[in-house]
Motif scaffolding. Structure first.
Motif, PDB file in Angstrom:
ATOM      1  N   UNK A 100      -5.892  11.323  -6.389  1.00  0.00           N
ATOM      2  CA  UNK A 100      -5.436  12.234  -5.345  1.00  0.00           C
ATOM      3  C   UNK A 100      -6.410  13.403  -5.211  1.00  0.00           C
ATOM      4  N   UNK A 101      -6.838  13.962  -6.333  1.00  0.00           N
ATOM      5  CA  UNK A 101      -7.814  15.060  -6.301  1.00  0.00           C
ATOM      6  C   UNK A 101      -9.094  14.624  -5.603  1.00  0.00           C
ATOM      7  N   UNK A 102      -9.572  13.444  -5.935  1.00  0.00           N
ATOM      8  CA  UNK A 102     -10.806  12.950  -5.330  1.00  0.00           C
ATOM      9  C   UNK A 102     -10.645  12.746  -3.828  1.00  0.00           C
ATOM     10  N   UNK A 103      -9.502  12.232  -3.422  1.00  0.00           N
ATOM     11  CA  UNK A 103      -9.282  11.977  -2.001  1.00  0.00           C
ATOM     12  C   UNK A 103      -9.159  13.289  -1.227  1.00  0.00           C
ATOM     13  N   UNK A 104      -8.531  14.292  -1.831  1.00  0.00           N
ATOM     14  CA  UNK A 104      -8.453  15.591  -1.163  1.00  0.00           C
ATOM     15  C   UNK A 104      -9.848  16.182  -0.959  1.00  0.00           C
ATOM     16  N   UNK A 105     -10.677  16.056  -1.980  1.00  0.00           N
ATOM     17  CA  UNK A 105     -12.045  16.573  -1.870  1.00  0.00           C
ATOM     18  C   UNK A 105     -12.799  15.863  -0.746  1.00  0.00           C
ATOM     19  N   UNK A 106     -12.562  14.561  -0.602  1.00  0.00           N
ATOM     20  CA  UNK A 106     -13.234  13.797   0.451  1.00  0.00           C
ATOM     21  C   UNK A 106     -12.717  14.172   1.833  1.00  0.00           C
ATOM     22  N   UNK A 157       0.841  -1.188   0.000  1.00  0.00           N
ATOM     23  CA  UNK A 157       0.000   0.000   0.000  1.00  0.00           C
ATOM     24  C   UNK A 157       0.878   1.240   0.000  1.00  0.00           C
ATOM     25  N   UNK A 158       0.559   2.189  -0.855  1.00  0.00           N
ATOM     26  CA  UNK A 158       1.328   3.432  -0.907  1.00  0.00           C
ATOM     27  C   UNK A 158       0.496   4.570  -0.334  1.00  0.00           C
ATOM     28  N   UNK A 159       1.140   5.700  -0.100  1.00  0.00           N
ATOM     29  CA  UNK A 159       0.437   6.863   0.417  1.00  0.00           C
ATOM     30  C   UNK A 159      -0.629   7.359  -0.561  1.00  0.00           C
ATOM     31  N   UNK A 160      -1.764   7.788  -0.001  1.00  0.00           N
ATOM     32  CA  UNK A 160      -2.868   8.239  -0.866  1.00  0.00           C
ATOM     33  C   UNK A 160      -2.503   9.468  -1.683  1.00  0.00           C
ATOM     34  N   UNK A 161      -1.519  10.230  -1.217  1.00  0.00           N
ATOM     35  CA  UNK A 161      -1.158  11.500  -1.842  1.00  0.00           C
ATOM     36  C   UNK A 161      -0.159  11.353  -2.988  1.00  0.00           C
ATOM     37  N   UNK A 162       0.287  10.137  -3.278  1.00  0.00           N
ATOM     38  CA  UNK A 162       1.322   9.948  -4.297  1.00  0.00           C
ATOM     39  C   UNK A 162       0.689   9.905  -5.684  1.00  0.00           C
ATOM     40  N   UNK A 163       1.023  10.880  -6.494  1.00  0.00           N
ATOM     41  CA  UNK A 163       0.489  10.949  -7.857  1.00  0.00           C
ATOM     42  C   UNK A 163       1.464  10.358  -8.864  1.00  0.00           C
ATOM     43  N   UNK A 164       1.554  11.014 -10.026  1.00  0.00           N
ATOM     44  CA  UNK A 164       2.433  10.545 -11.106  1.00  0.00           C
ATOM     45  C   UNK A 164       1.658  10.361 -12.378  1.00  0.00           C
ATOM     46  N   UNK A 165       1.211   9.130 -12.674  1.00  0.00           N
ATOM     47  CA  UNK A 165       0.370   8.929 -13.856  1.00  0.00           C
ATOM     48  C   UNK A 165      -0.979   9.626 -13.656  1.00  0.00           C
ATOM     49  N   UNK A 166      -1.607   9.995 -14.735  1.00  0.00           N
ATOM     50  CA  UNK A 166      -2.811  10.817 -14.659  1.00  0.00           C
ATOM     51  C   UNK A 166      -3.920  10.156 -13.848  1.00  0.00           C
ATOM     52  N   UNK A 172     -10.248  22.541  -2.807  1.00  0.00           N
ATOM     53  CA  UNK A 172     -10.094  21.100  -2.979  1.00  0.00           C
ATOM     54  C   UNK A 172     -11.367  20.445  -3.530  1.00  0.00           C
ATOM     55  N   UNK A 173     -12.393  21.226  -3.763  1.00  0.00           N
ATOM     56  CA  UNK A 173     -13.646  20.648  -4.250  1.00  0.00           C
ATOM     57  C   UNK A 173     -13.582  20.391  -5.752  1.00  0.00           C
ATOM     58  N   UNK A 174     -14.280  19.371  -6.193  1.00  0.00           N
ATOM     59  CA  UNK A 174     -14.255  18.969  -7.596  1.00  0.00           C
ATOM     60  C   UNK A 174     -15.299  19.754  -8.388  1.00  0.00           C
ATOM     61  N   UNK A 175     -14.997  20.087  -9.635  1.00  0.00           N
ATOM     62  CA  UNK A 175     -15.972  20.809 -10.466  1.00  0.00           C
ATOM     63  C   UNK A 175     -17.175  19.946 -10.793  1.00  0.00           C
TER      64      UNK A 175
END
Length: 219
Positions: free
Chosen positions: A193-199, A178-187, A207-210
């Motif tokens: 990551x965006x979705x988890x921040x919004x949650x 399991x890796x950190x939820x905040x680790x991005x990279x590939x689209x 941090x809210x999604x359009x």
């Protein structure tokens, strides 16, 4: 602790970068070492849980990381024949710092692995929009939306820190733990990551999604 890079479409957006664990040196500390970004240079580096990973410098001075890890430094030919997990820019000063700290080690310089000779595309995702630009070799080759299925495996334009970003990034790419939820990279992972921040931060407007956001699990 270095300050995490700020997002501007070119640098890593890792709010959790400060939580990345520092790793005990396993290589010789070289007080005067400097990053060698010549094509073909191979580094061994300490990742999370003391795994040794490997990266090779590409023609454009990014680093291609191989889908291989060991407890002791492996044979160079088998390393270079492994598949590639990701090819990303790593901040040169951070490589120098990692070499001096003993968490990175230069193995040598070798012919560039075949998988690292292929052209690669990067995605530039500006703040506040779902529209993105696709780049290849310094040239714009397309524009689309961030949820376009054809770009989900492409890399976001970003610069990563050798000590504070790369260990967690390689855990995420290798895929065994399991890796950190905040680790991005590939689209696709950047969208997660965006979705988890919004949650996690429902009271923070930025941090809210359009309204026209397409969830990652929707195909």
């Amino acid at each position: 602790m270095v300050h995490p890079y700020d997002r501007d479409g070119w640098k890593a957006d890792l709010d959790g970068a400060g939580t990345a664990r520092e790793h005990a040196p396993m290589f010789t500390n070289e007080a005067n070492a400097r990053a060698d970004m010549k094509q073909g240079t191979v580094y061994a580096l300490i990742g999370e849980n003391s795994w040794i990973y490997y990266g090779q410098v590409t023609a454009d001075k990014s680093v291609g990381f191989f889908h291989r890890r060991d407890r002791k430094v492996g044979d160079i030919q088998s390393i270079l024949s492994a598949s590639v997990m990701c090819v990303i820019p790593v901040a040169y000063p951070s490589i120098t710092r990692a070499l001096r700290a003993g968490t990175w080690c230069k193995i040598g310089r070798y012919d560039l692995a075949e998988a690292l000779r292929l052209p690669r595309s990067l995605v530039q995702w500006p703040v506040g929009t779902l529209d993105v630009t696709i780049w290849q070799g310094g040239t714009i080759v397309g524009q689309t939306r961030i949820d376009d299925p054809g770009i989900q495996q492409l890399e976001l334009m970003a610069v990563w820190d050798a000590q504070y970003h790369i260990p967690e990034r390689l855990t995420a790419d290798f895929g065994a733990e399991q890796s950190g939820w905040h680790v991005g990279g590939p689209i696709w992972r950047e969208r997660k990551v965006k979705e988890e921040r919004a949650r996690r931060f429902p009271d923070l407007p930025y941090h809210q999604l359009p309204a026209d956001w397409v969830p990652v699990d929707v195909r």
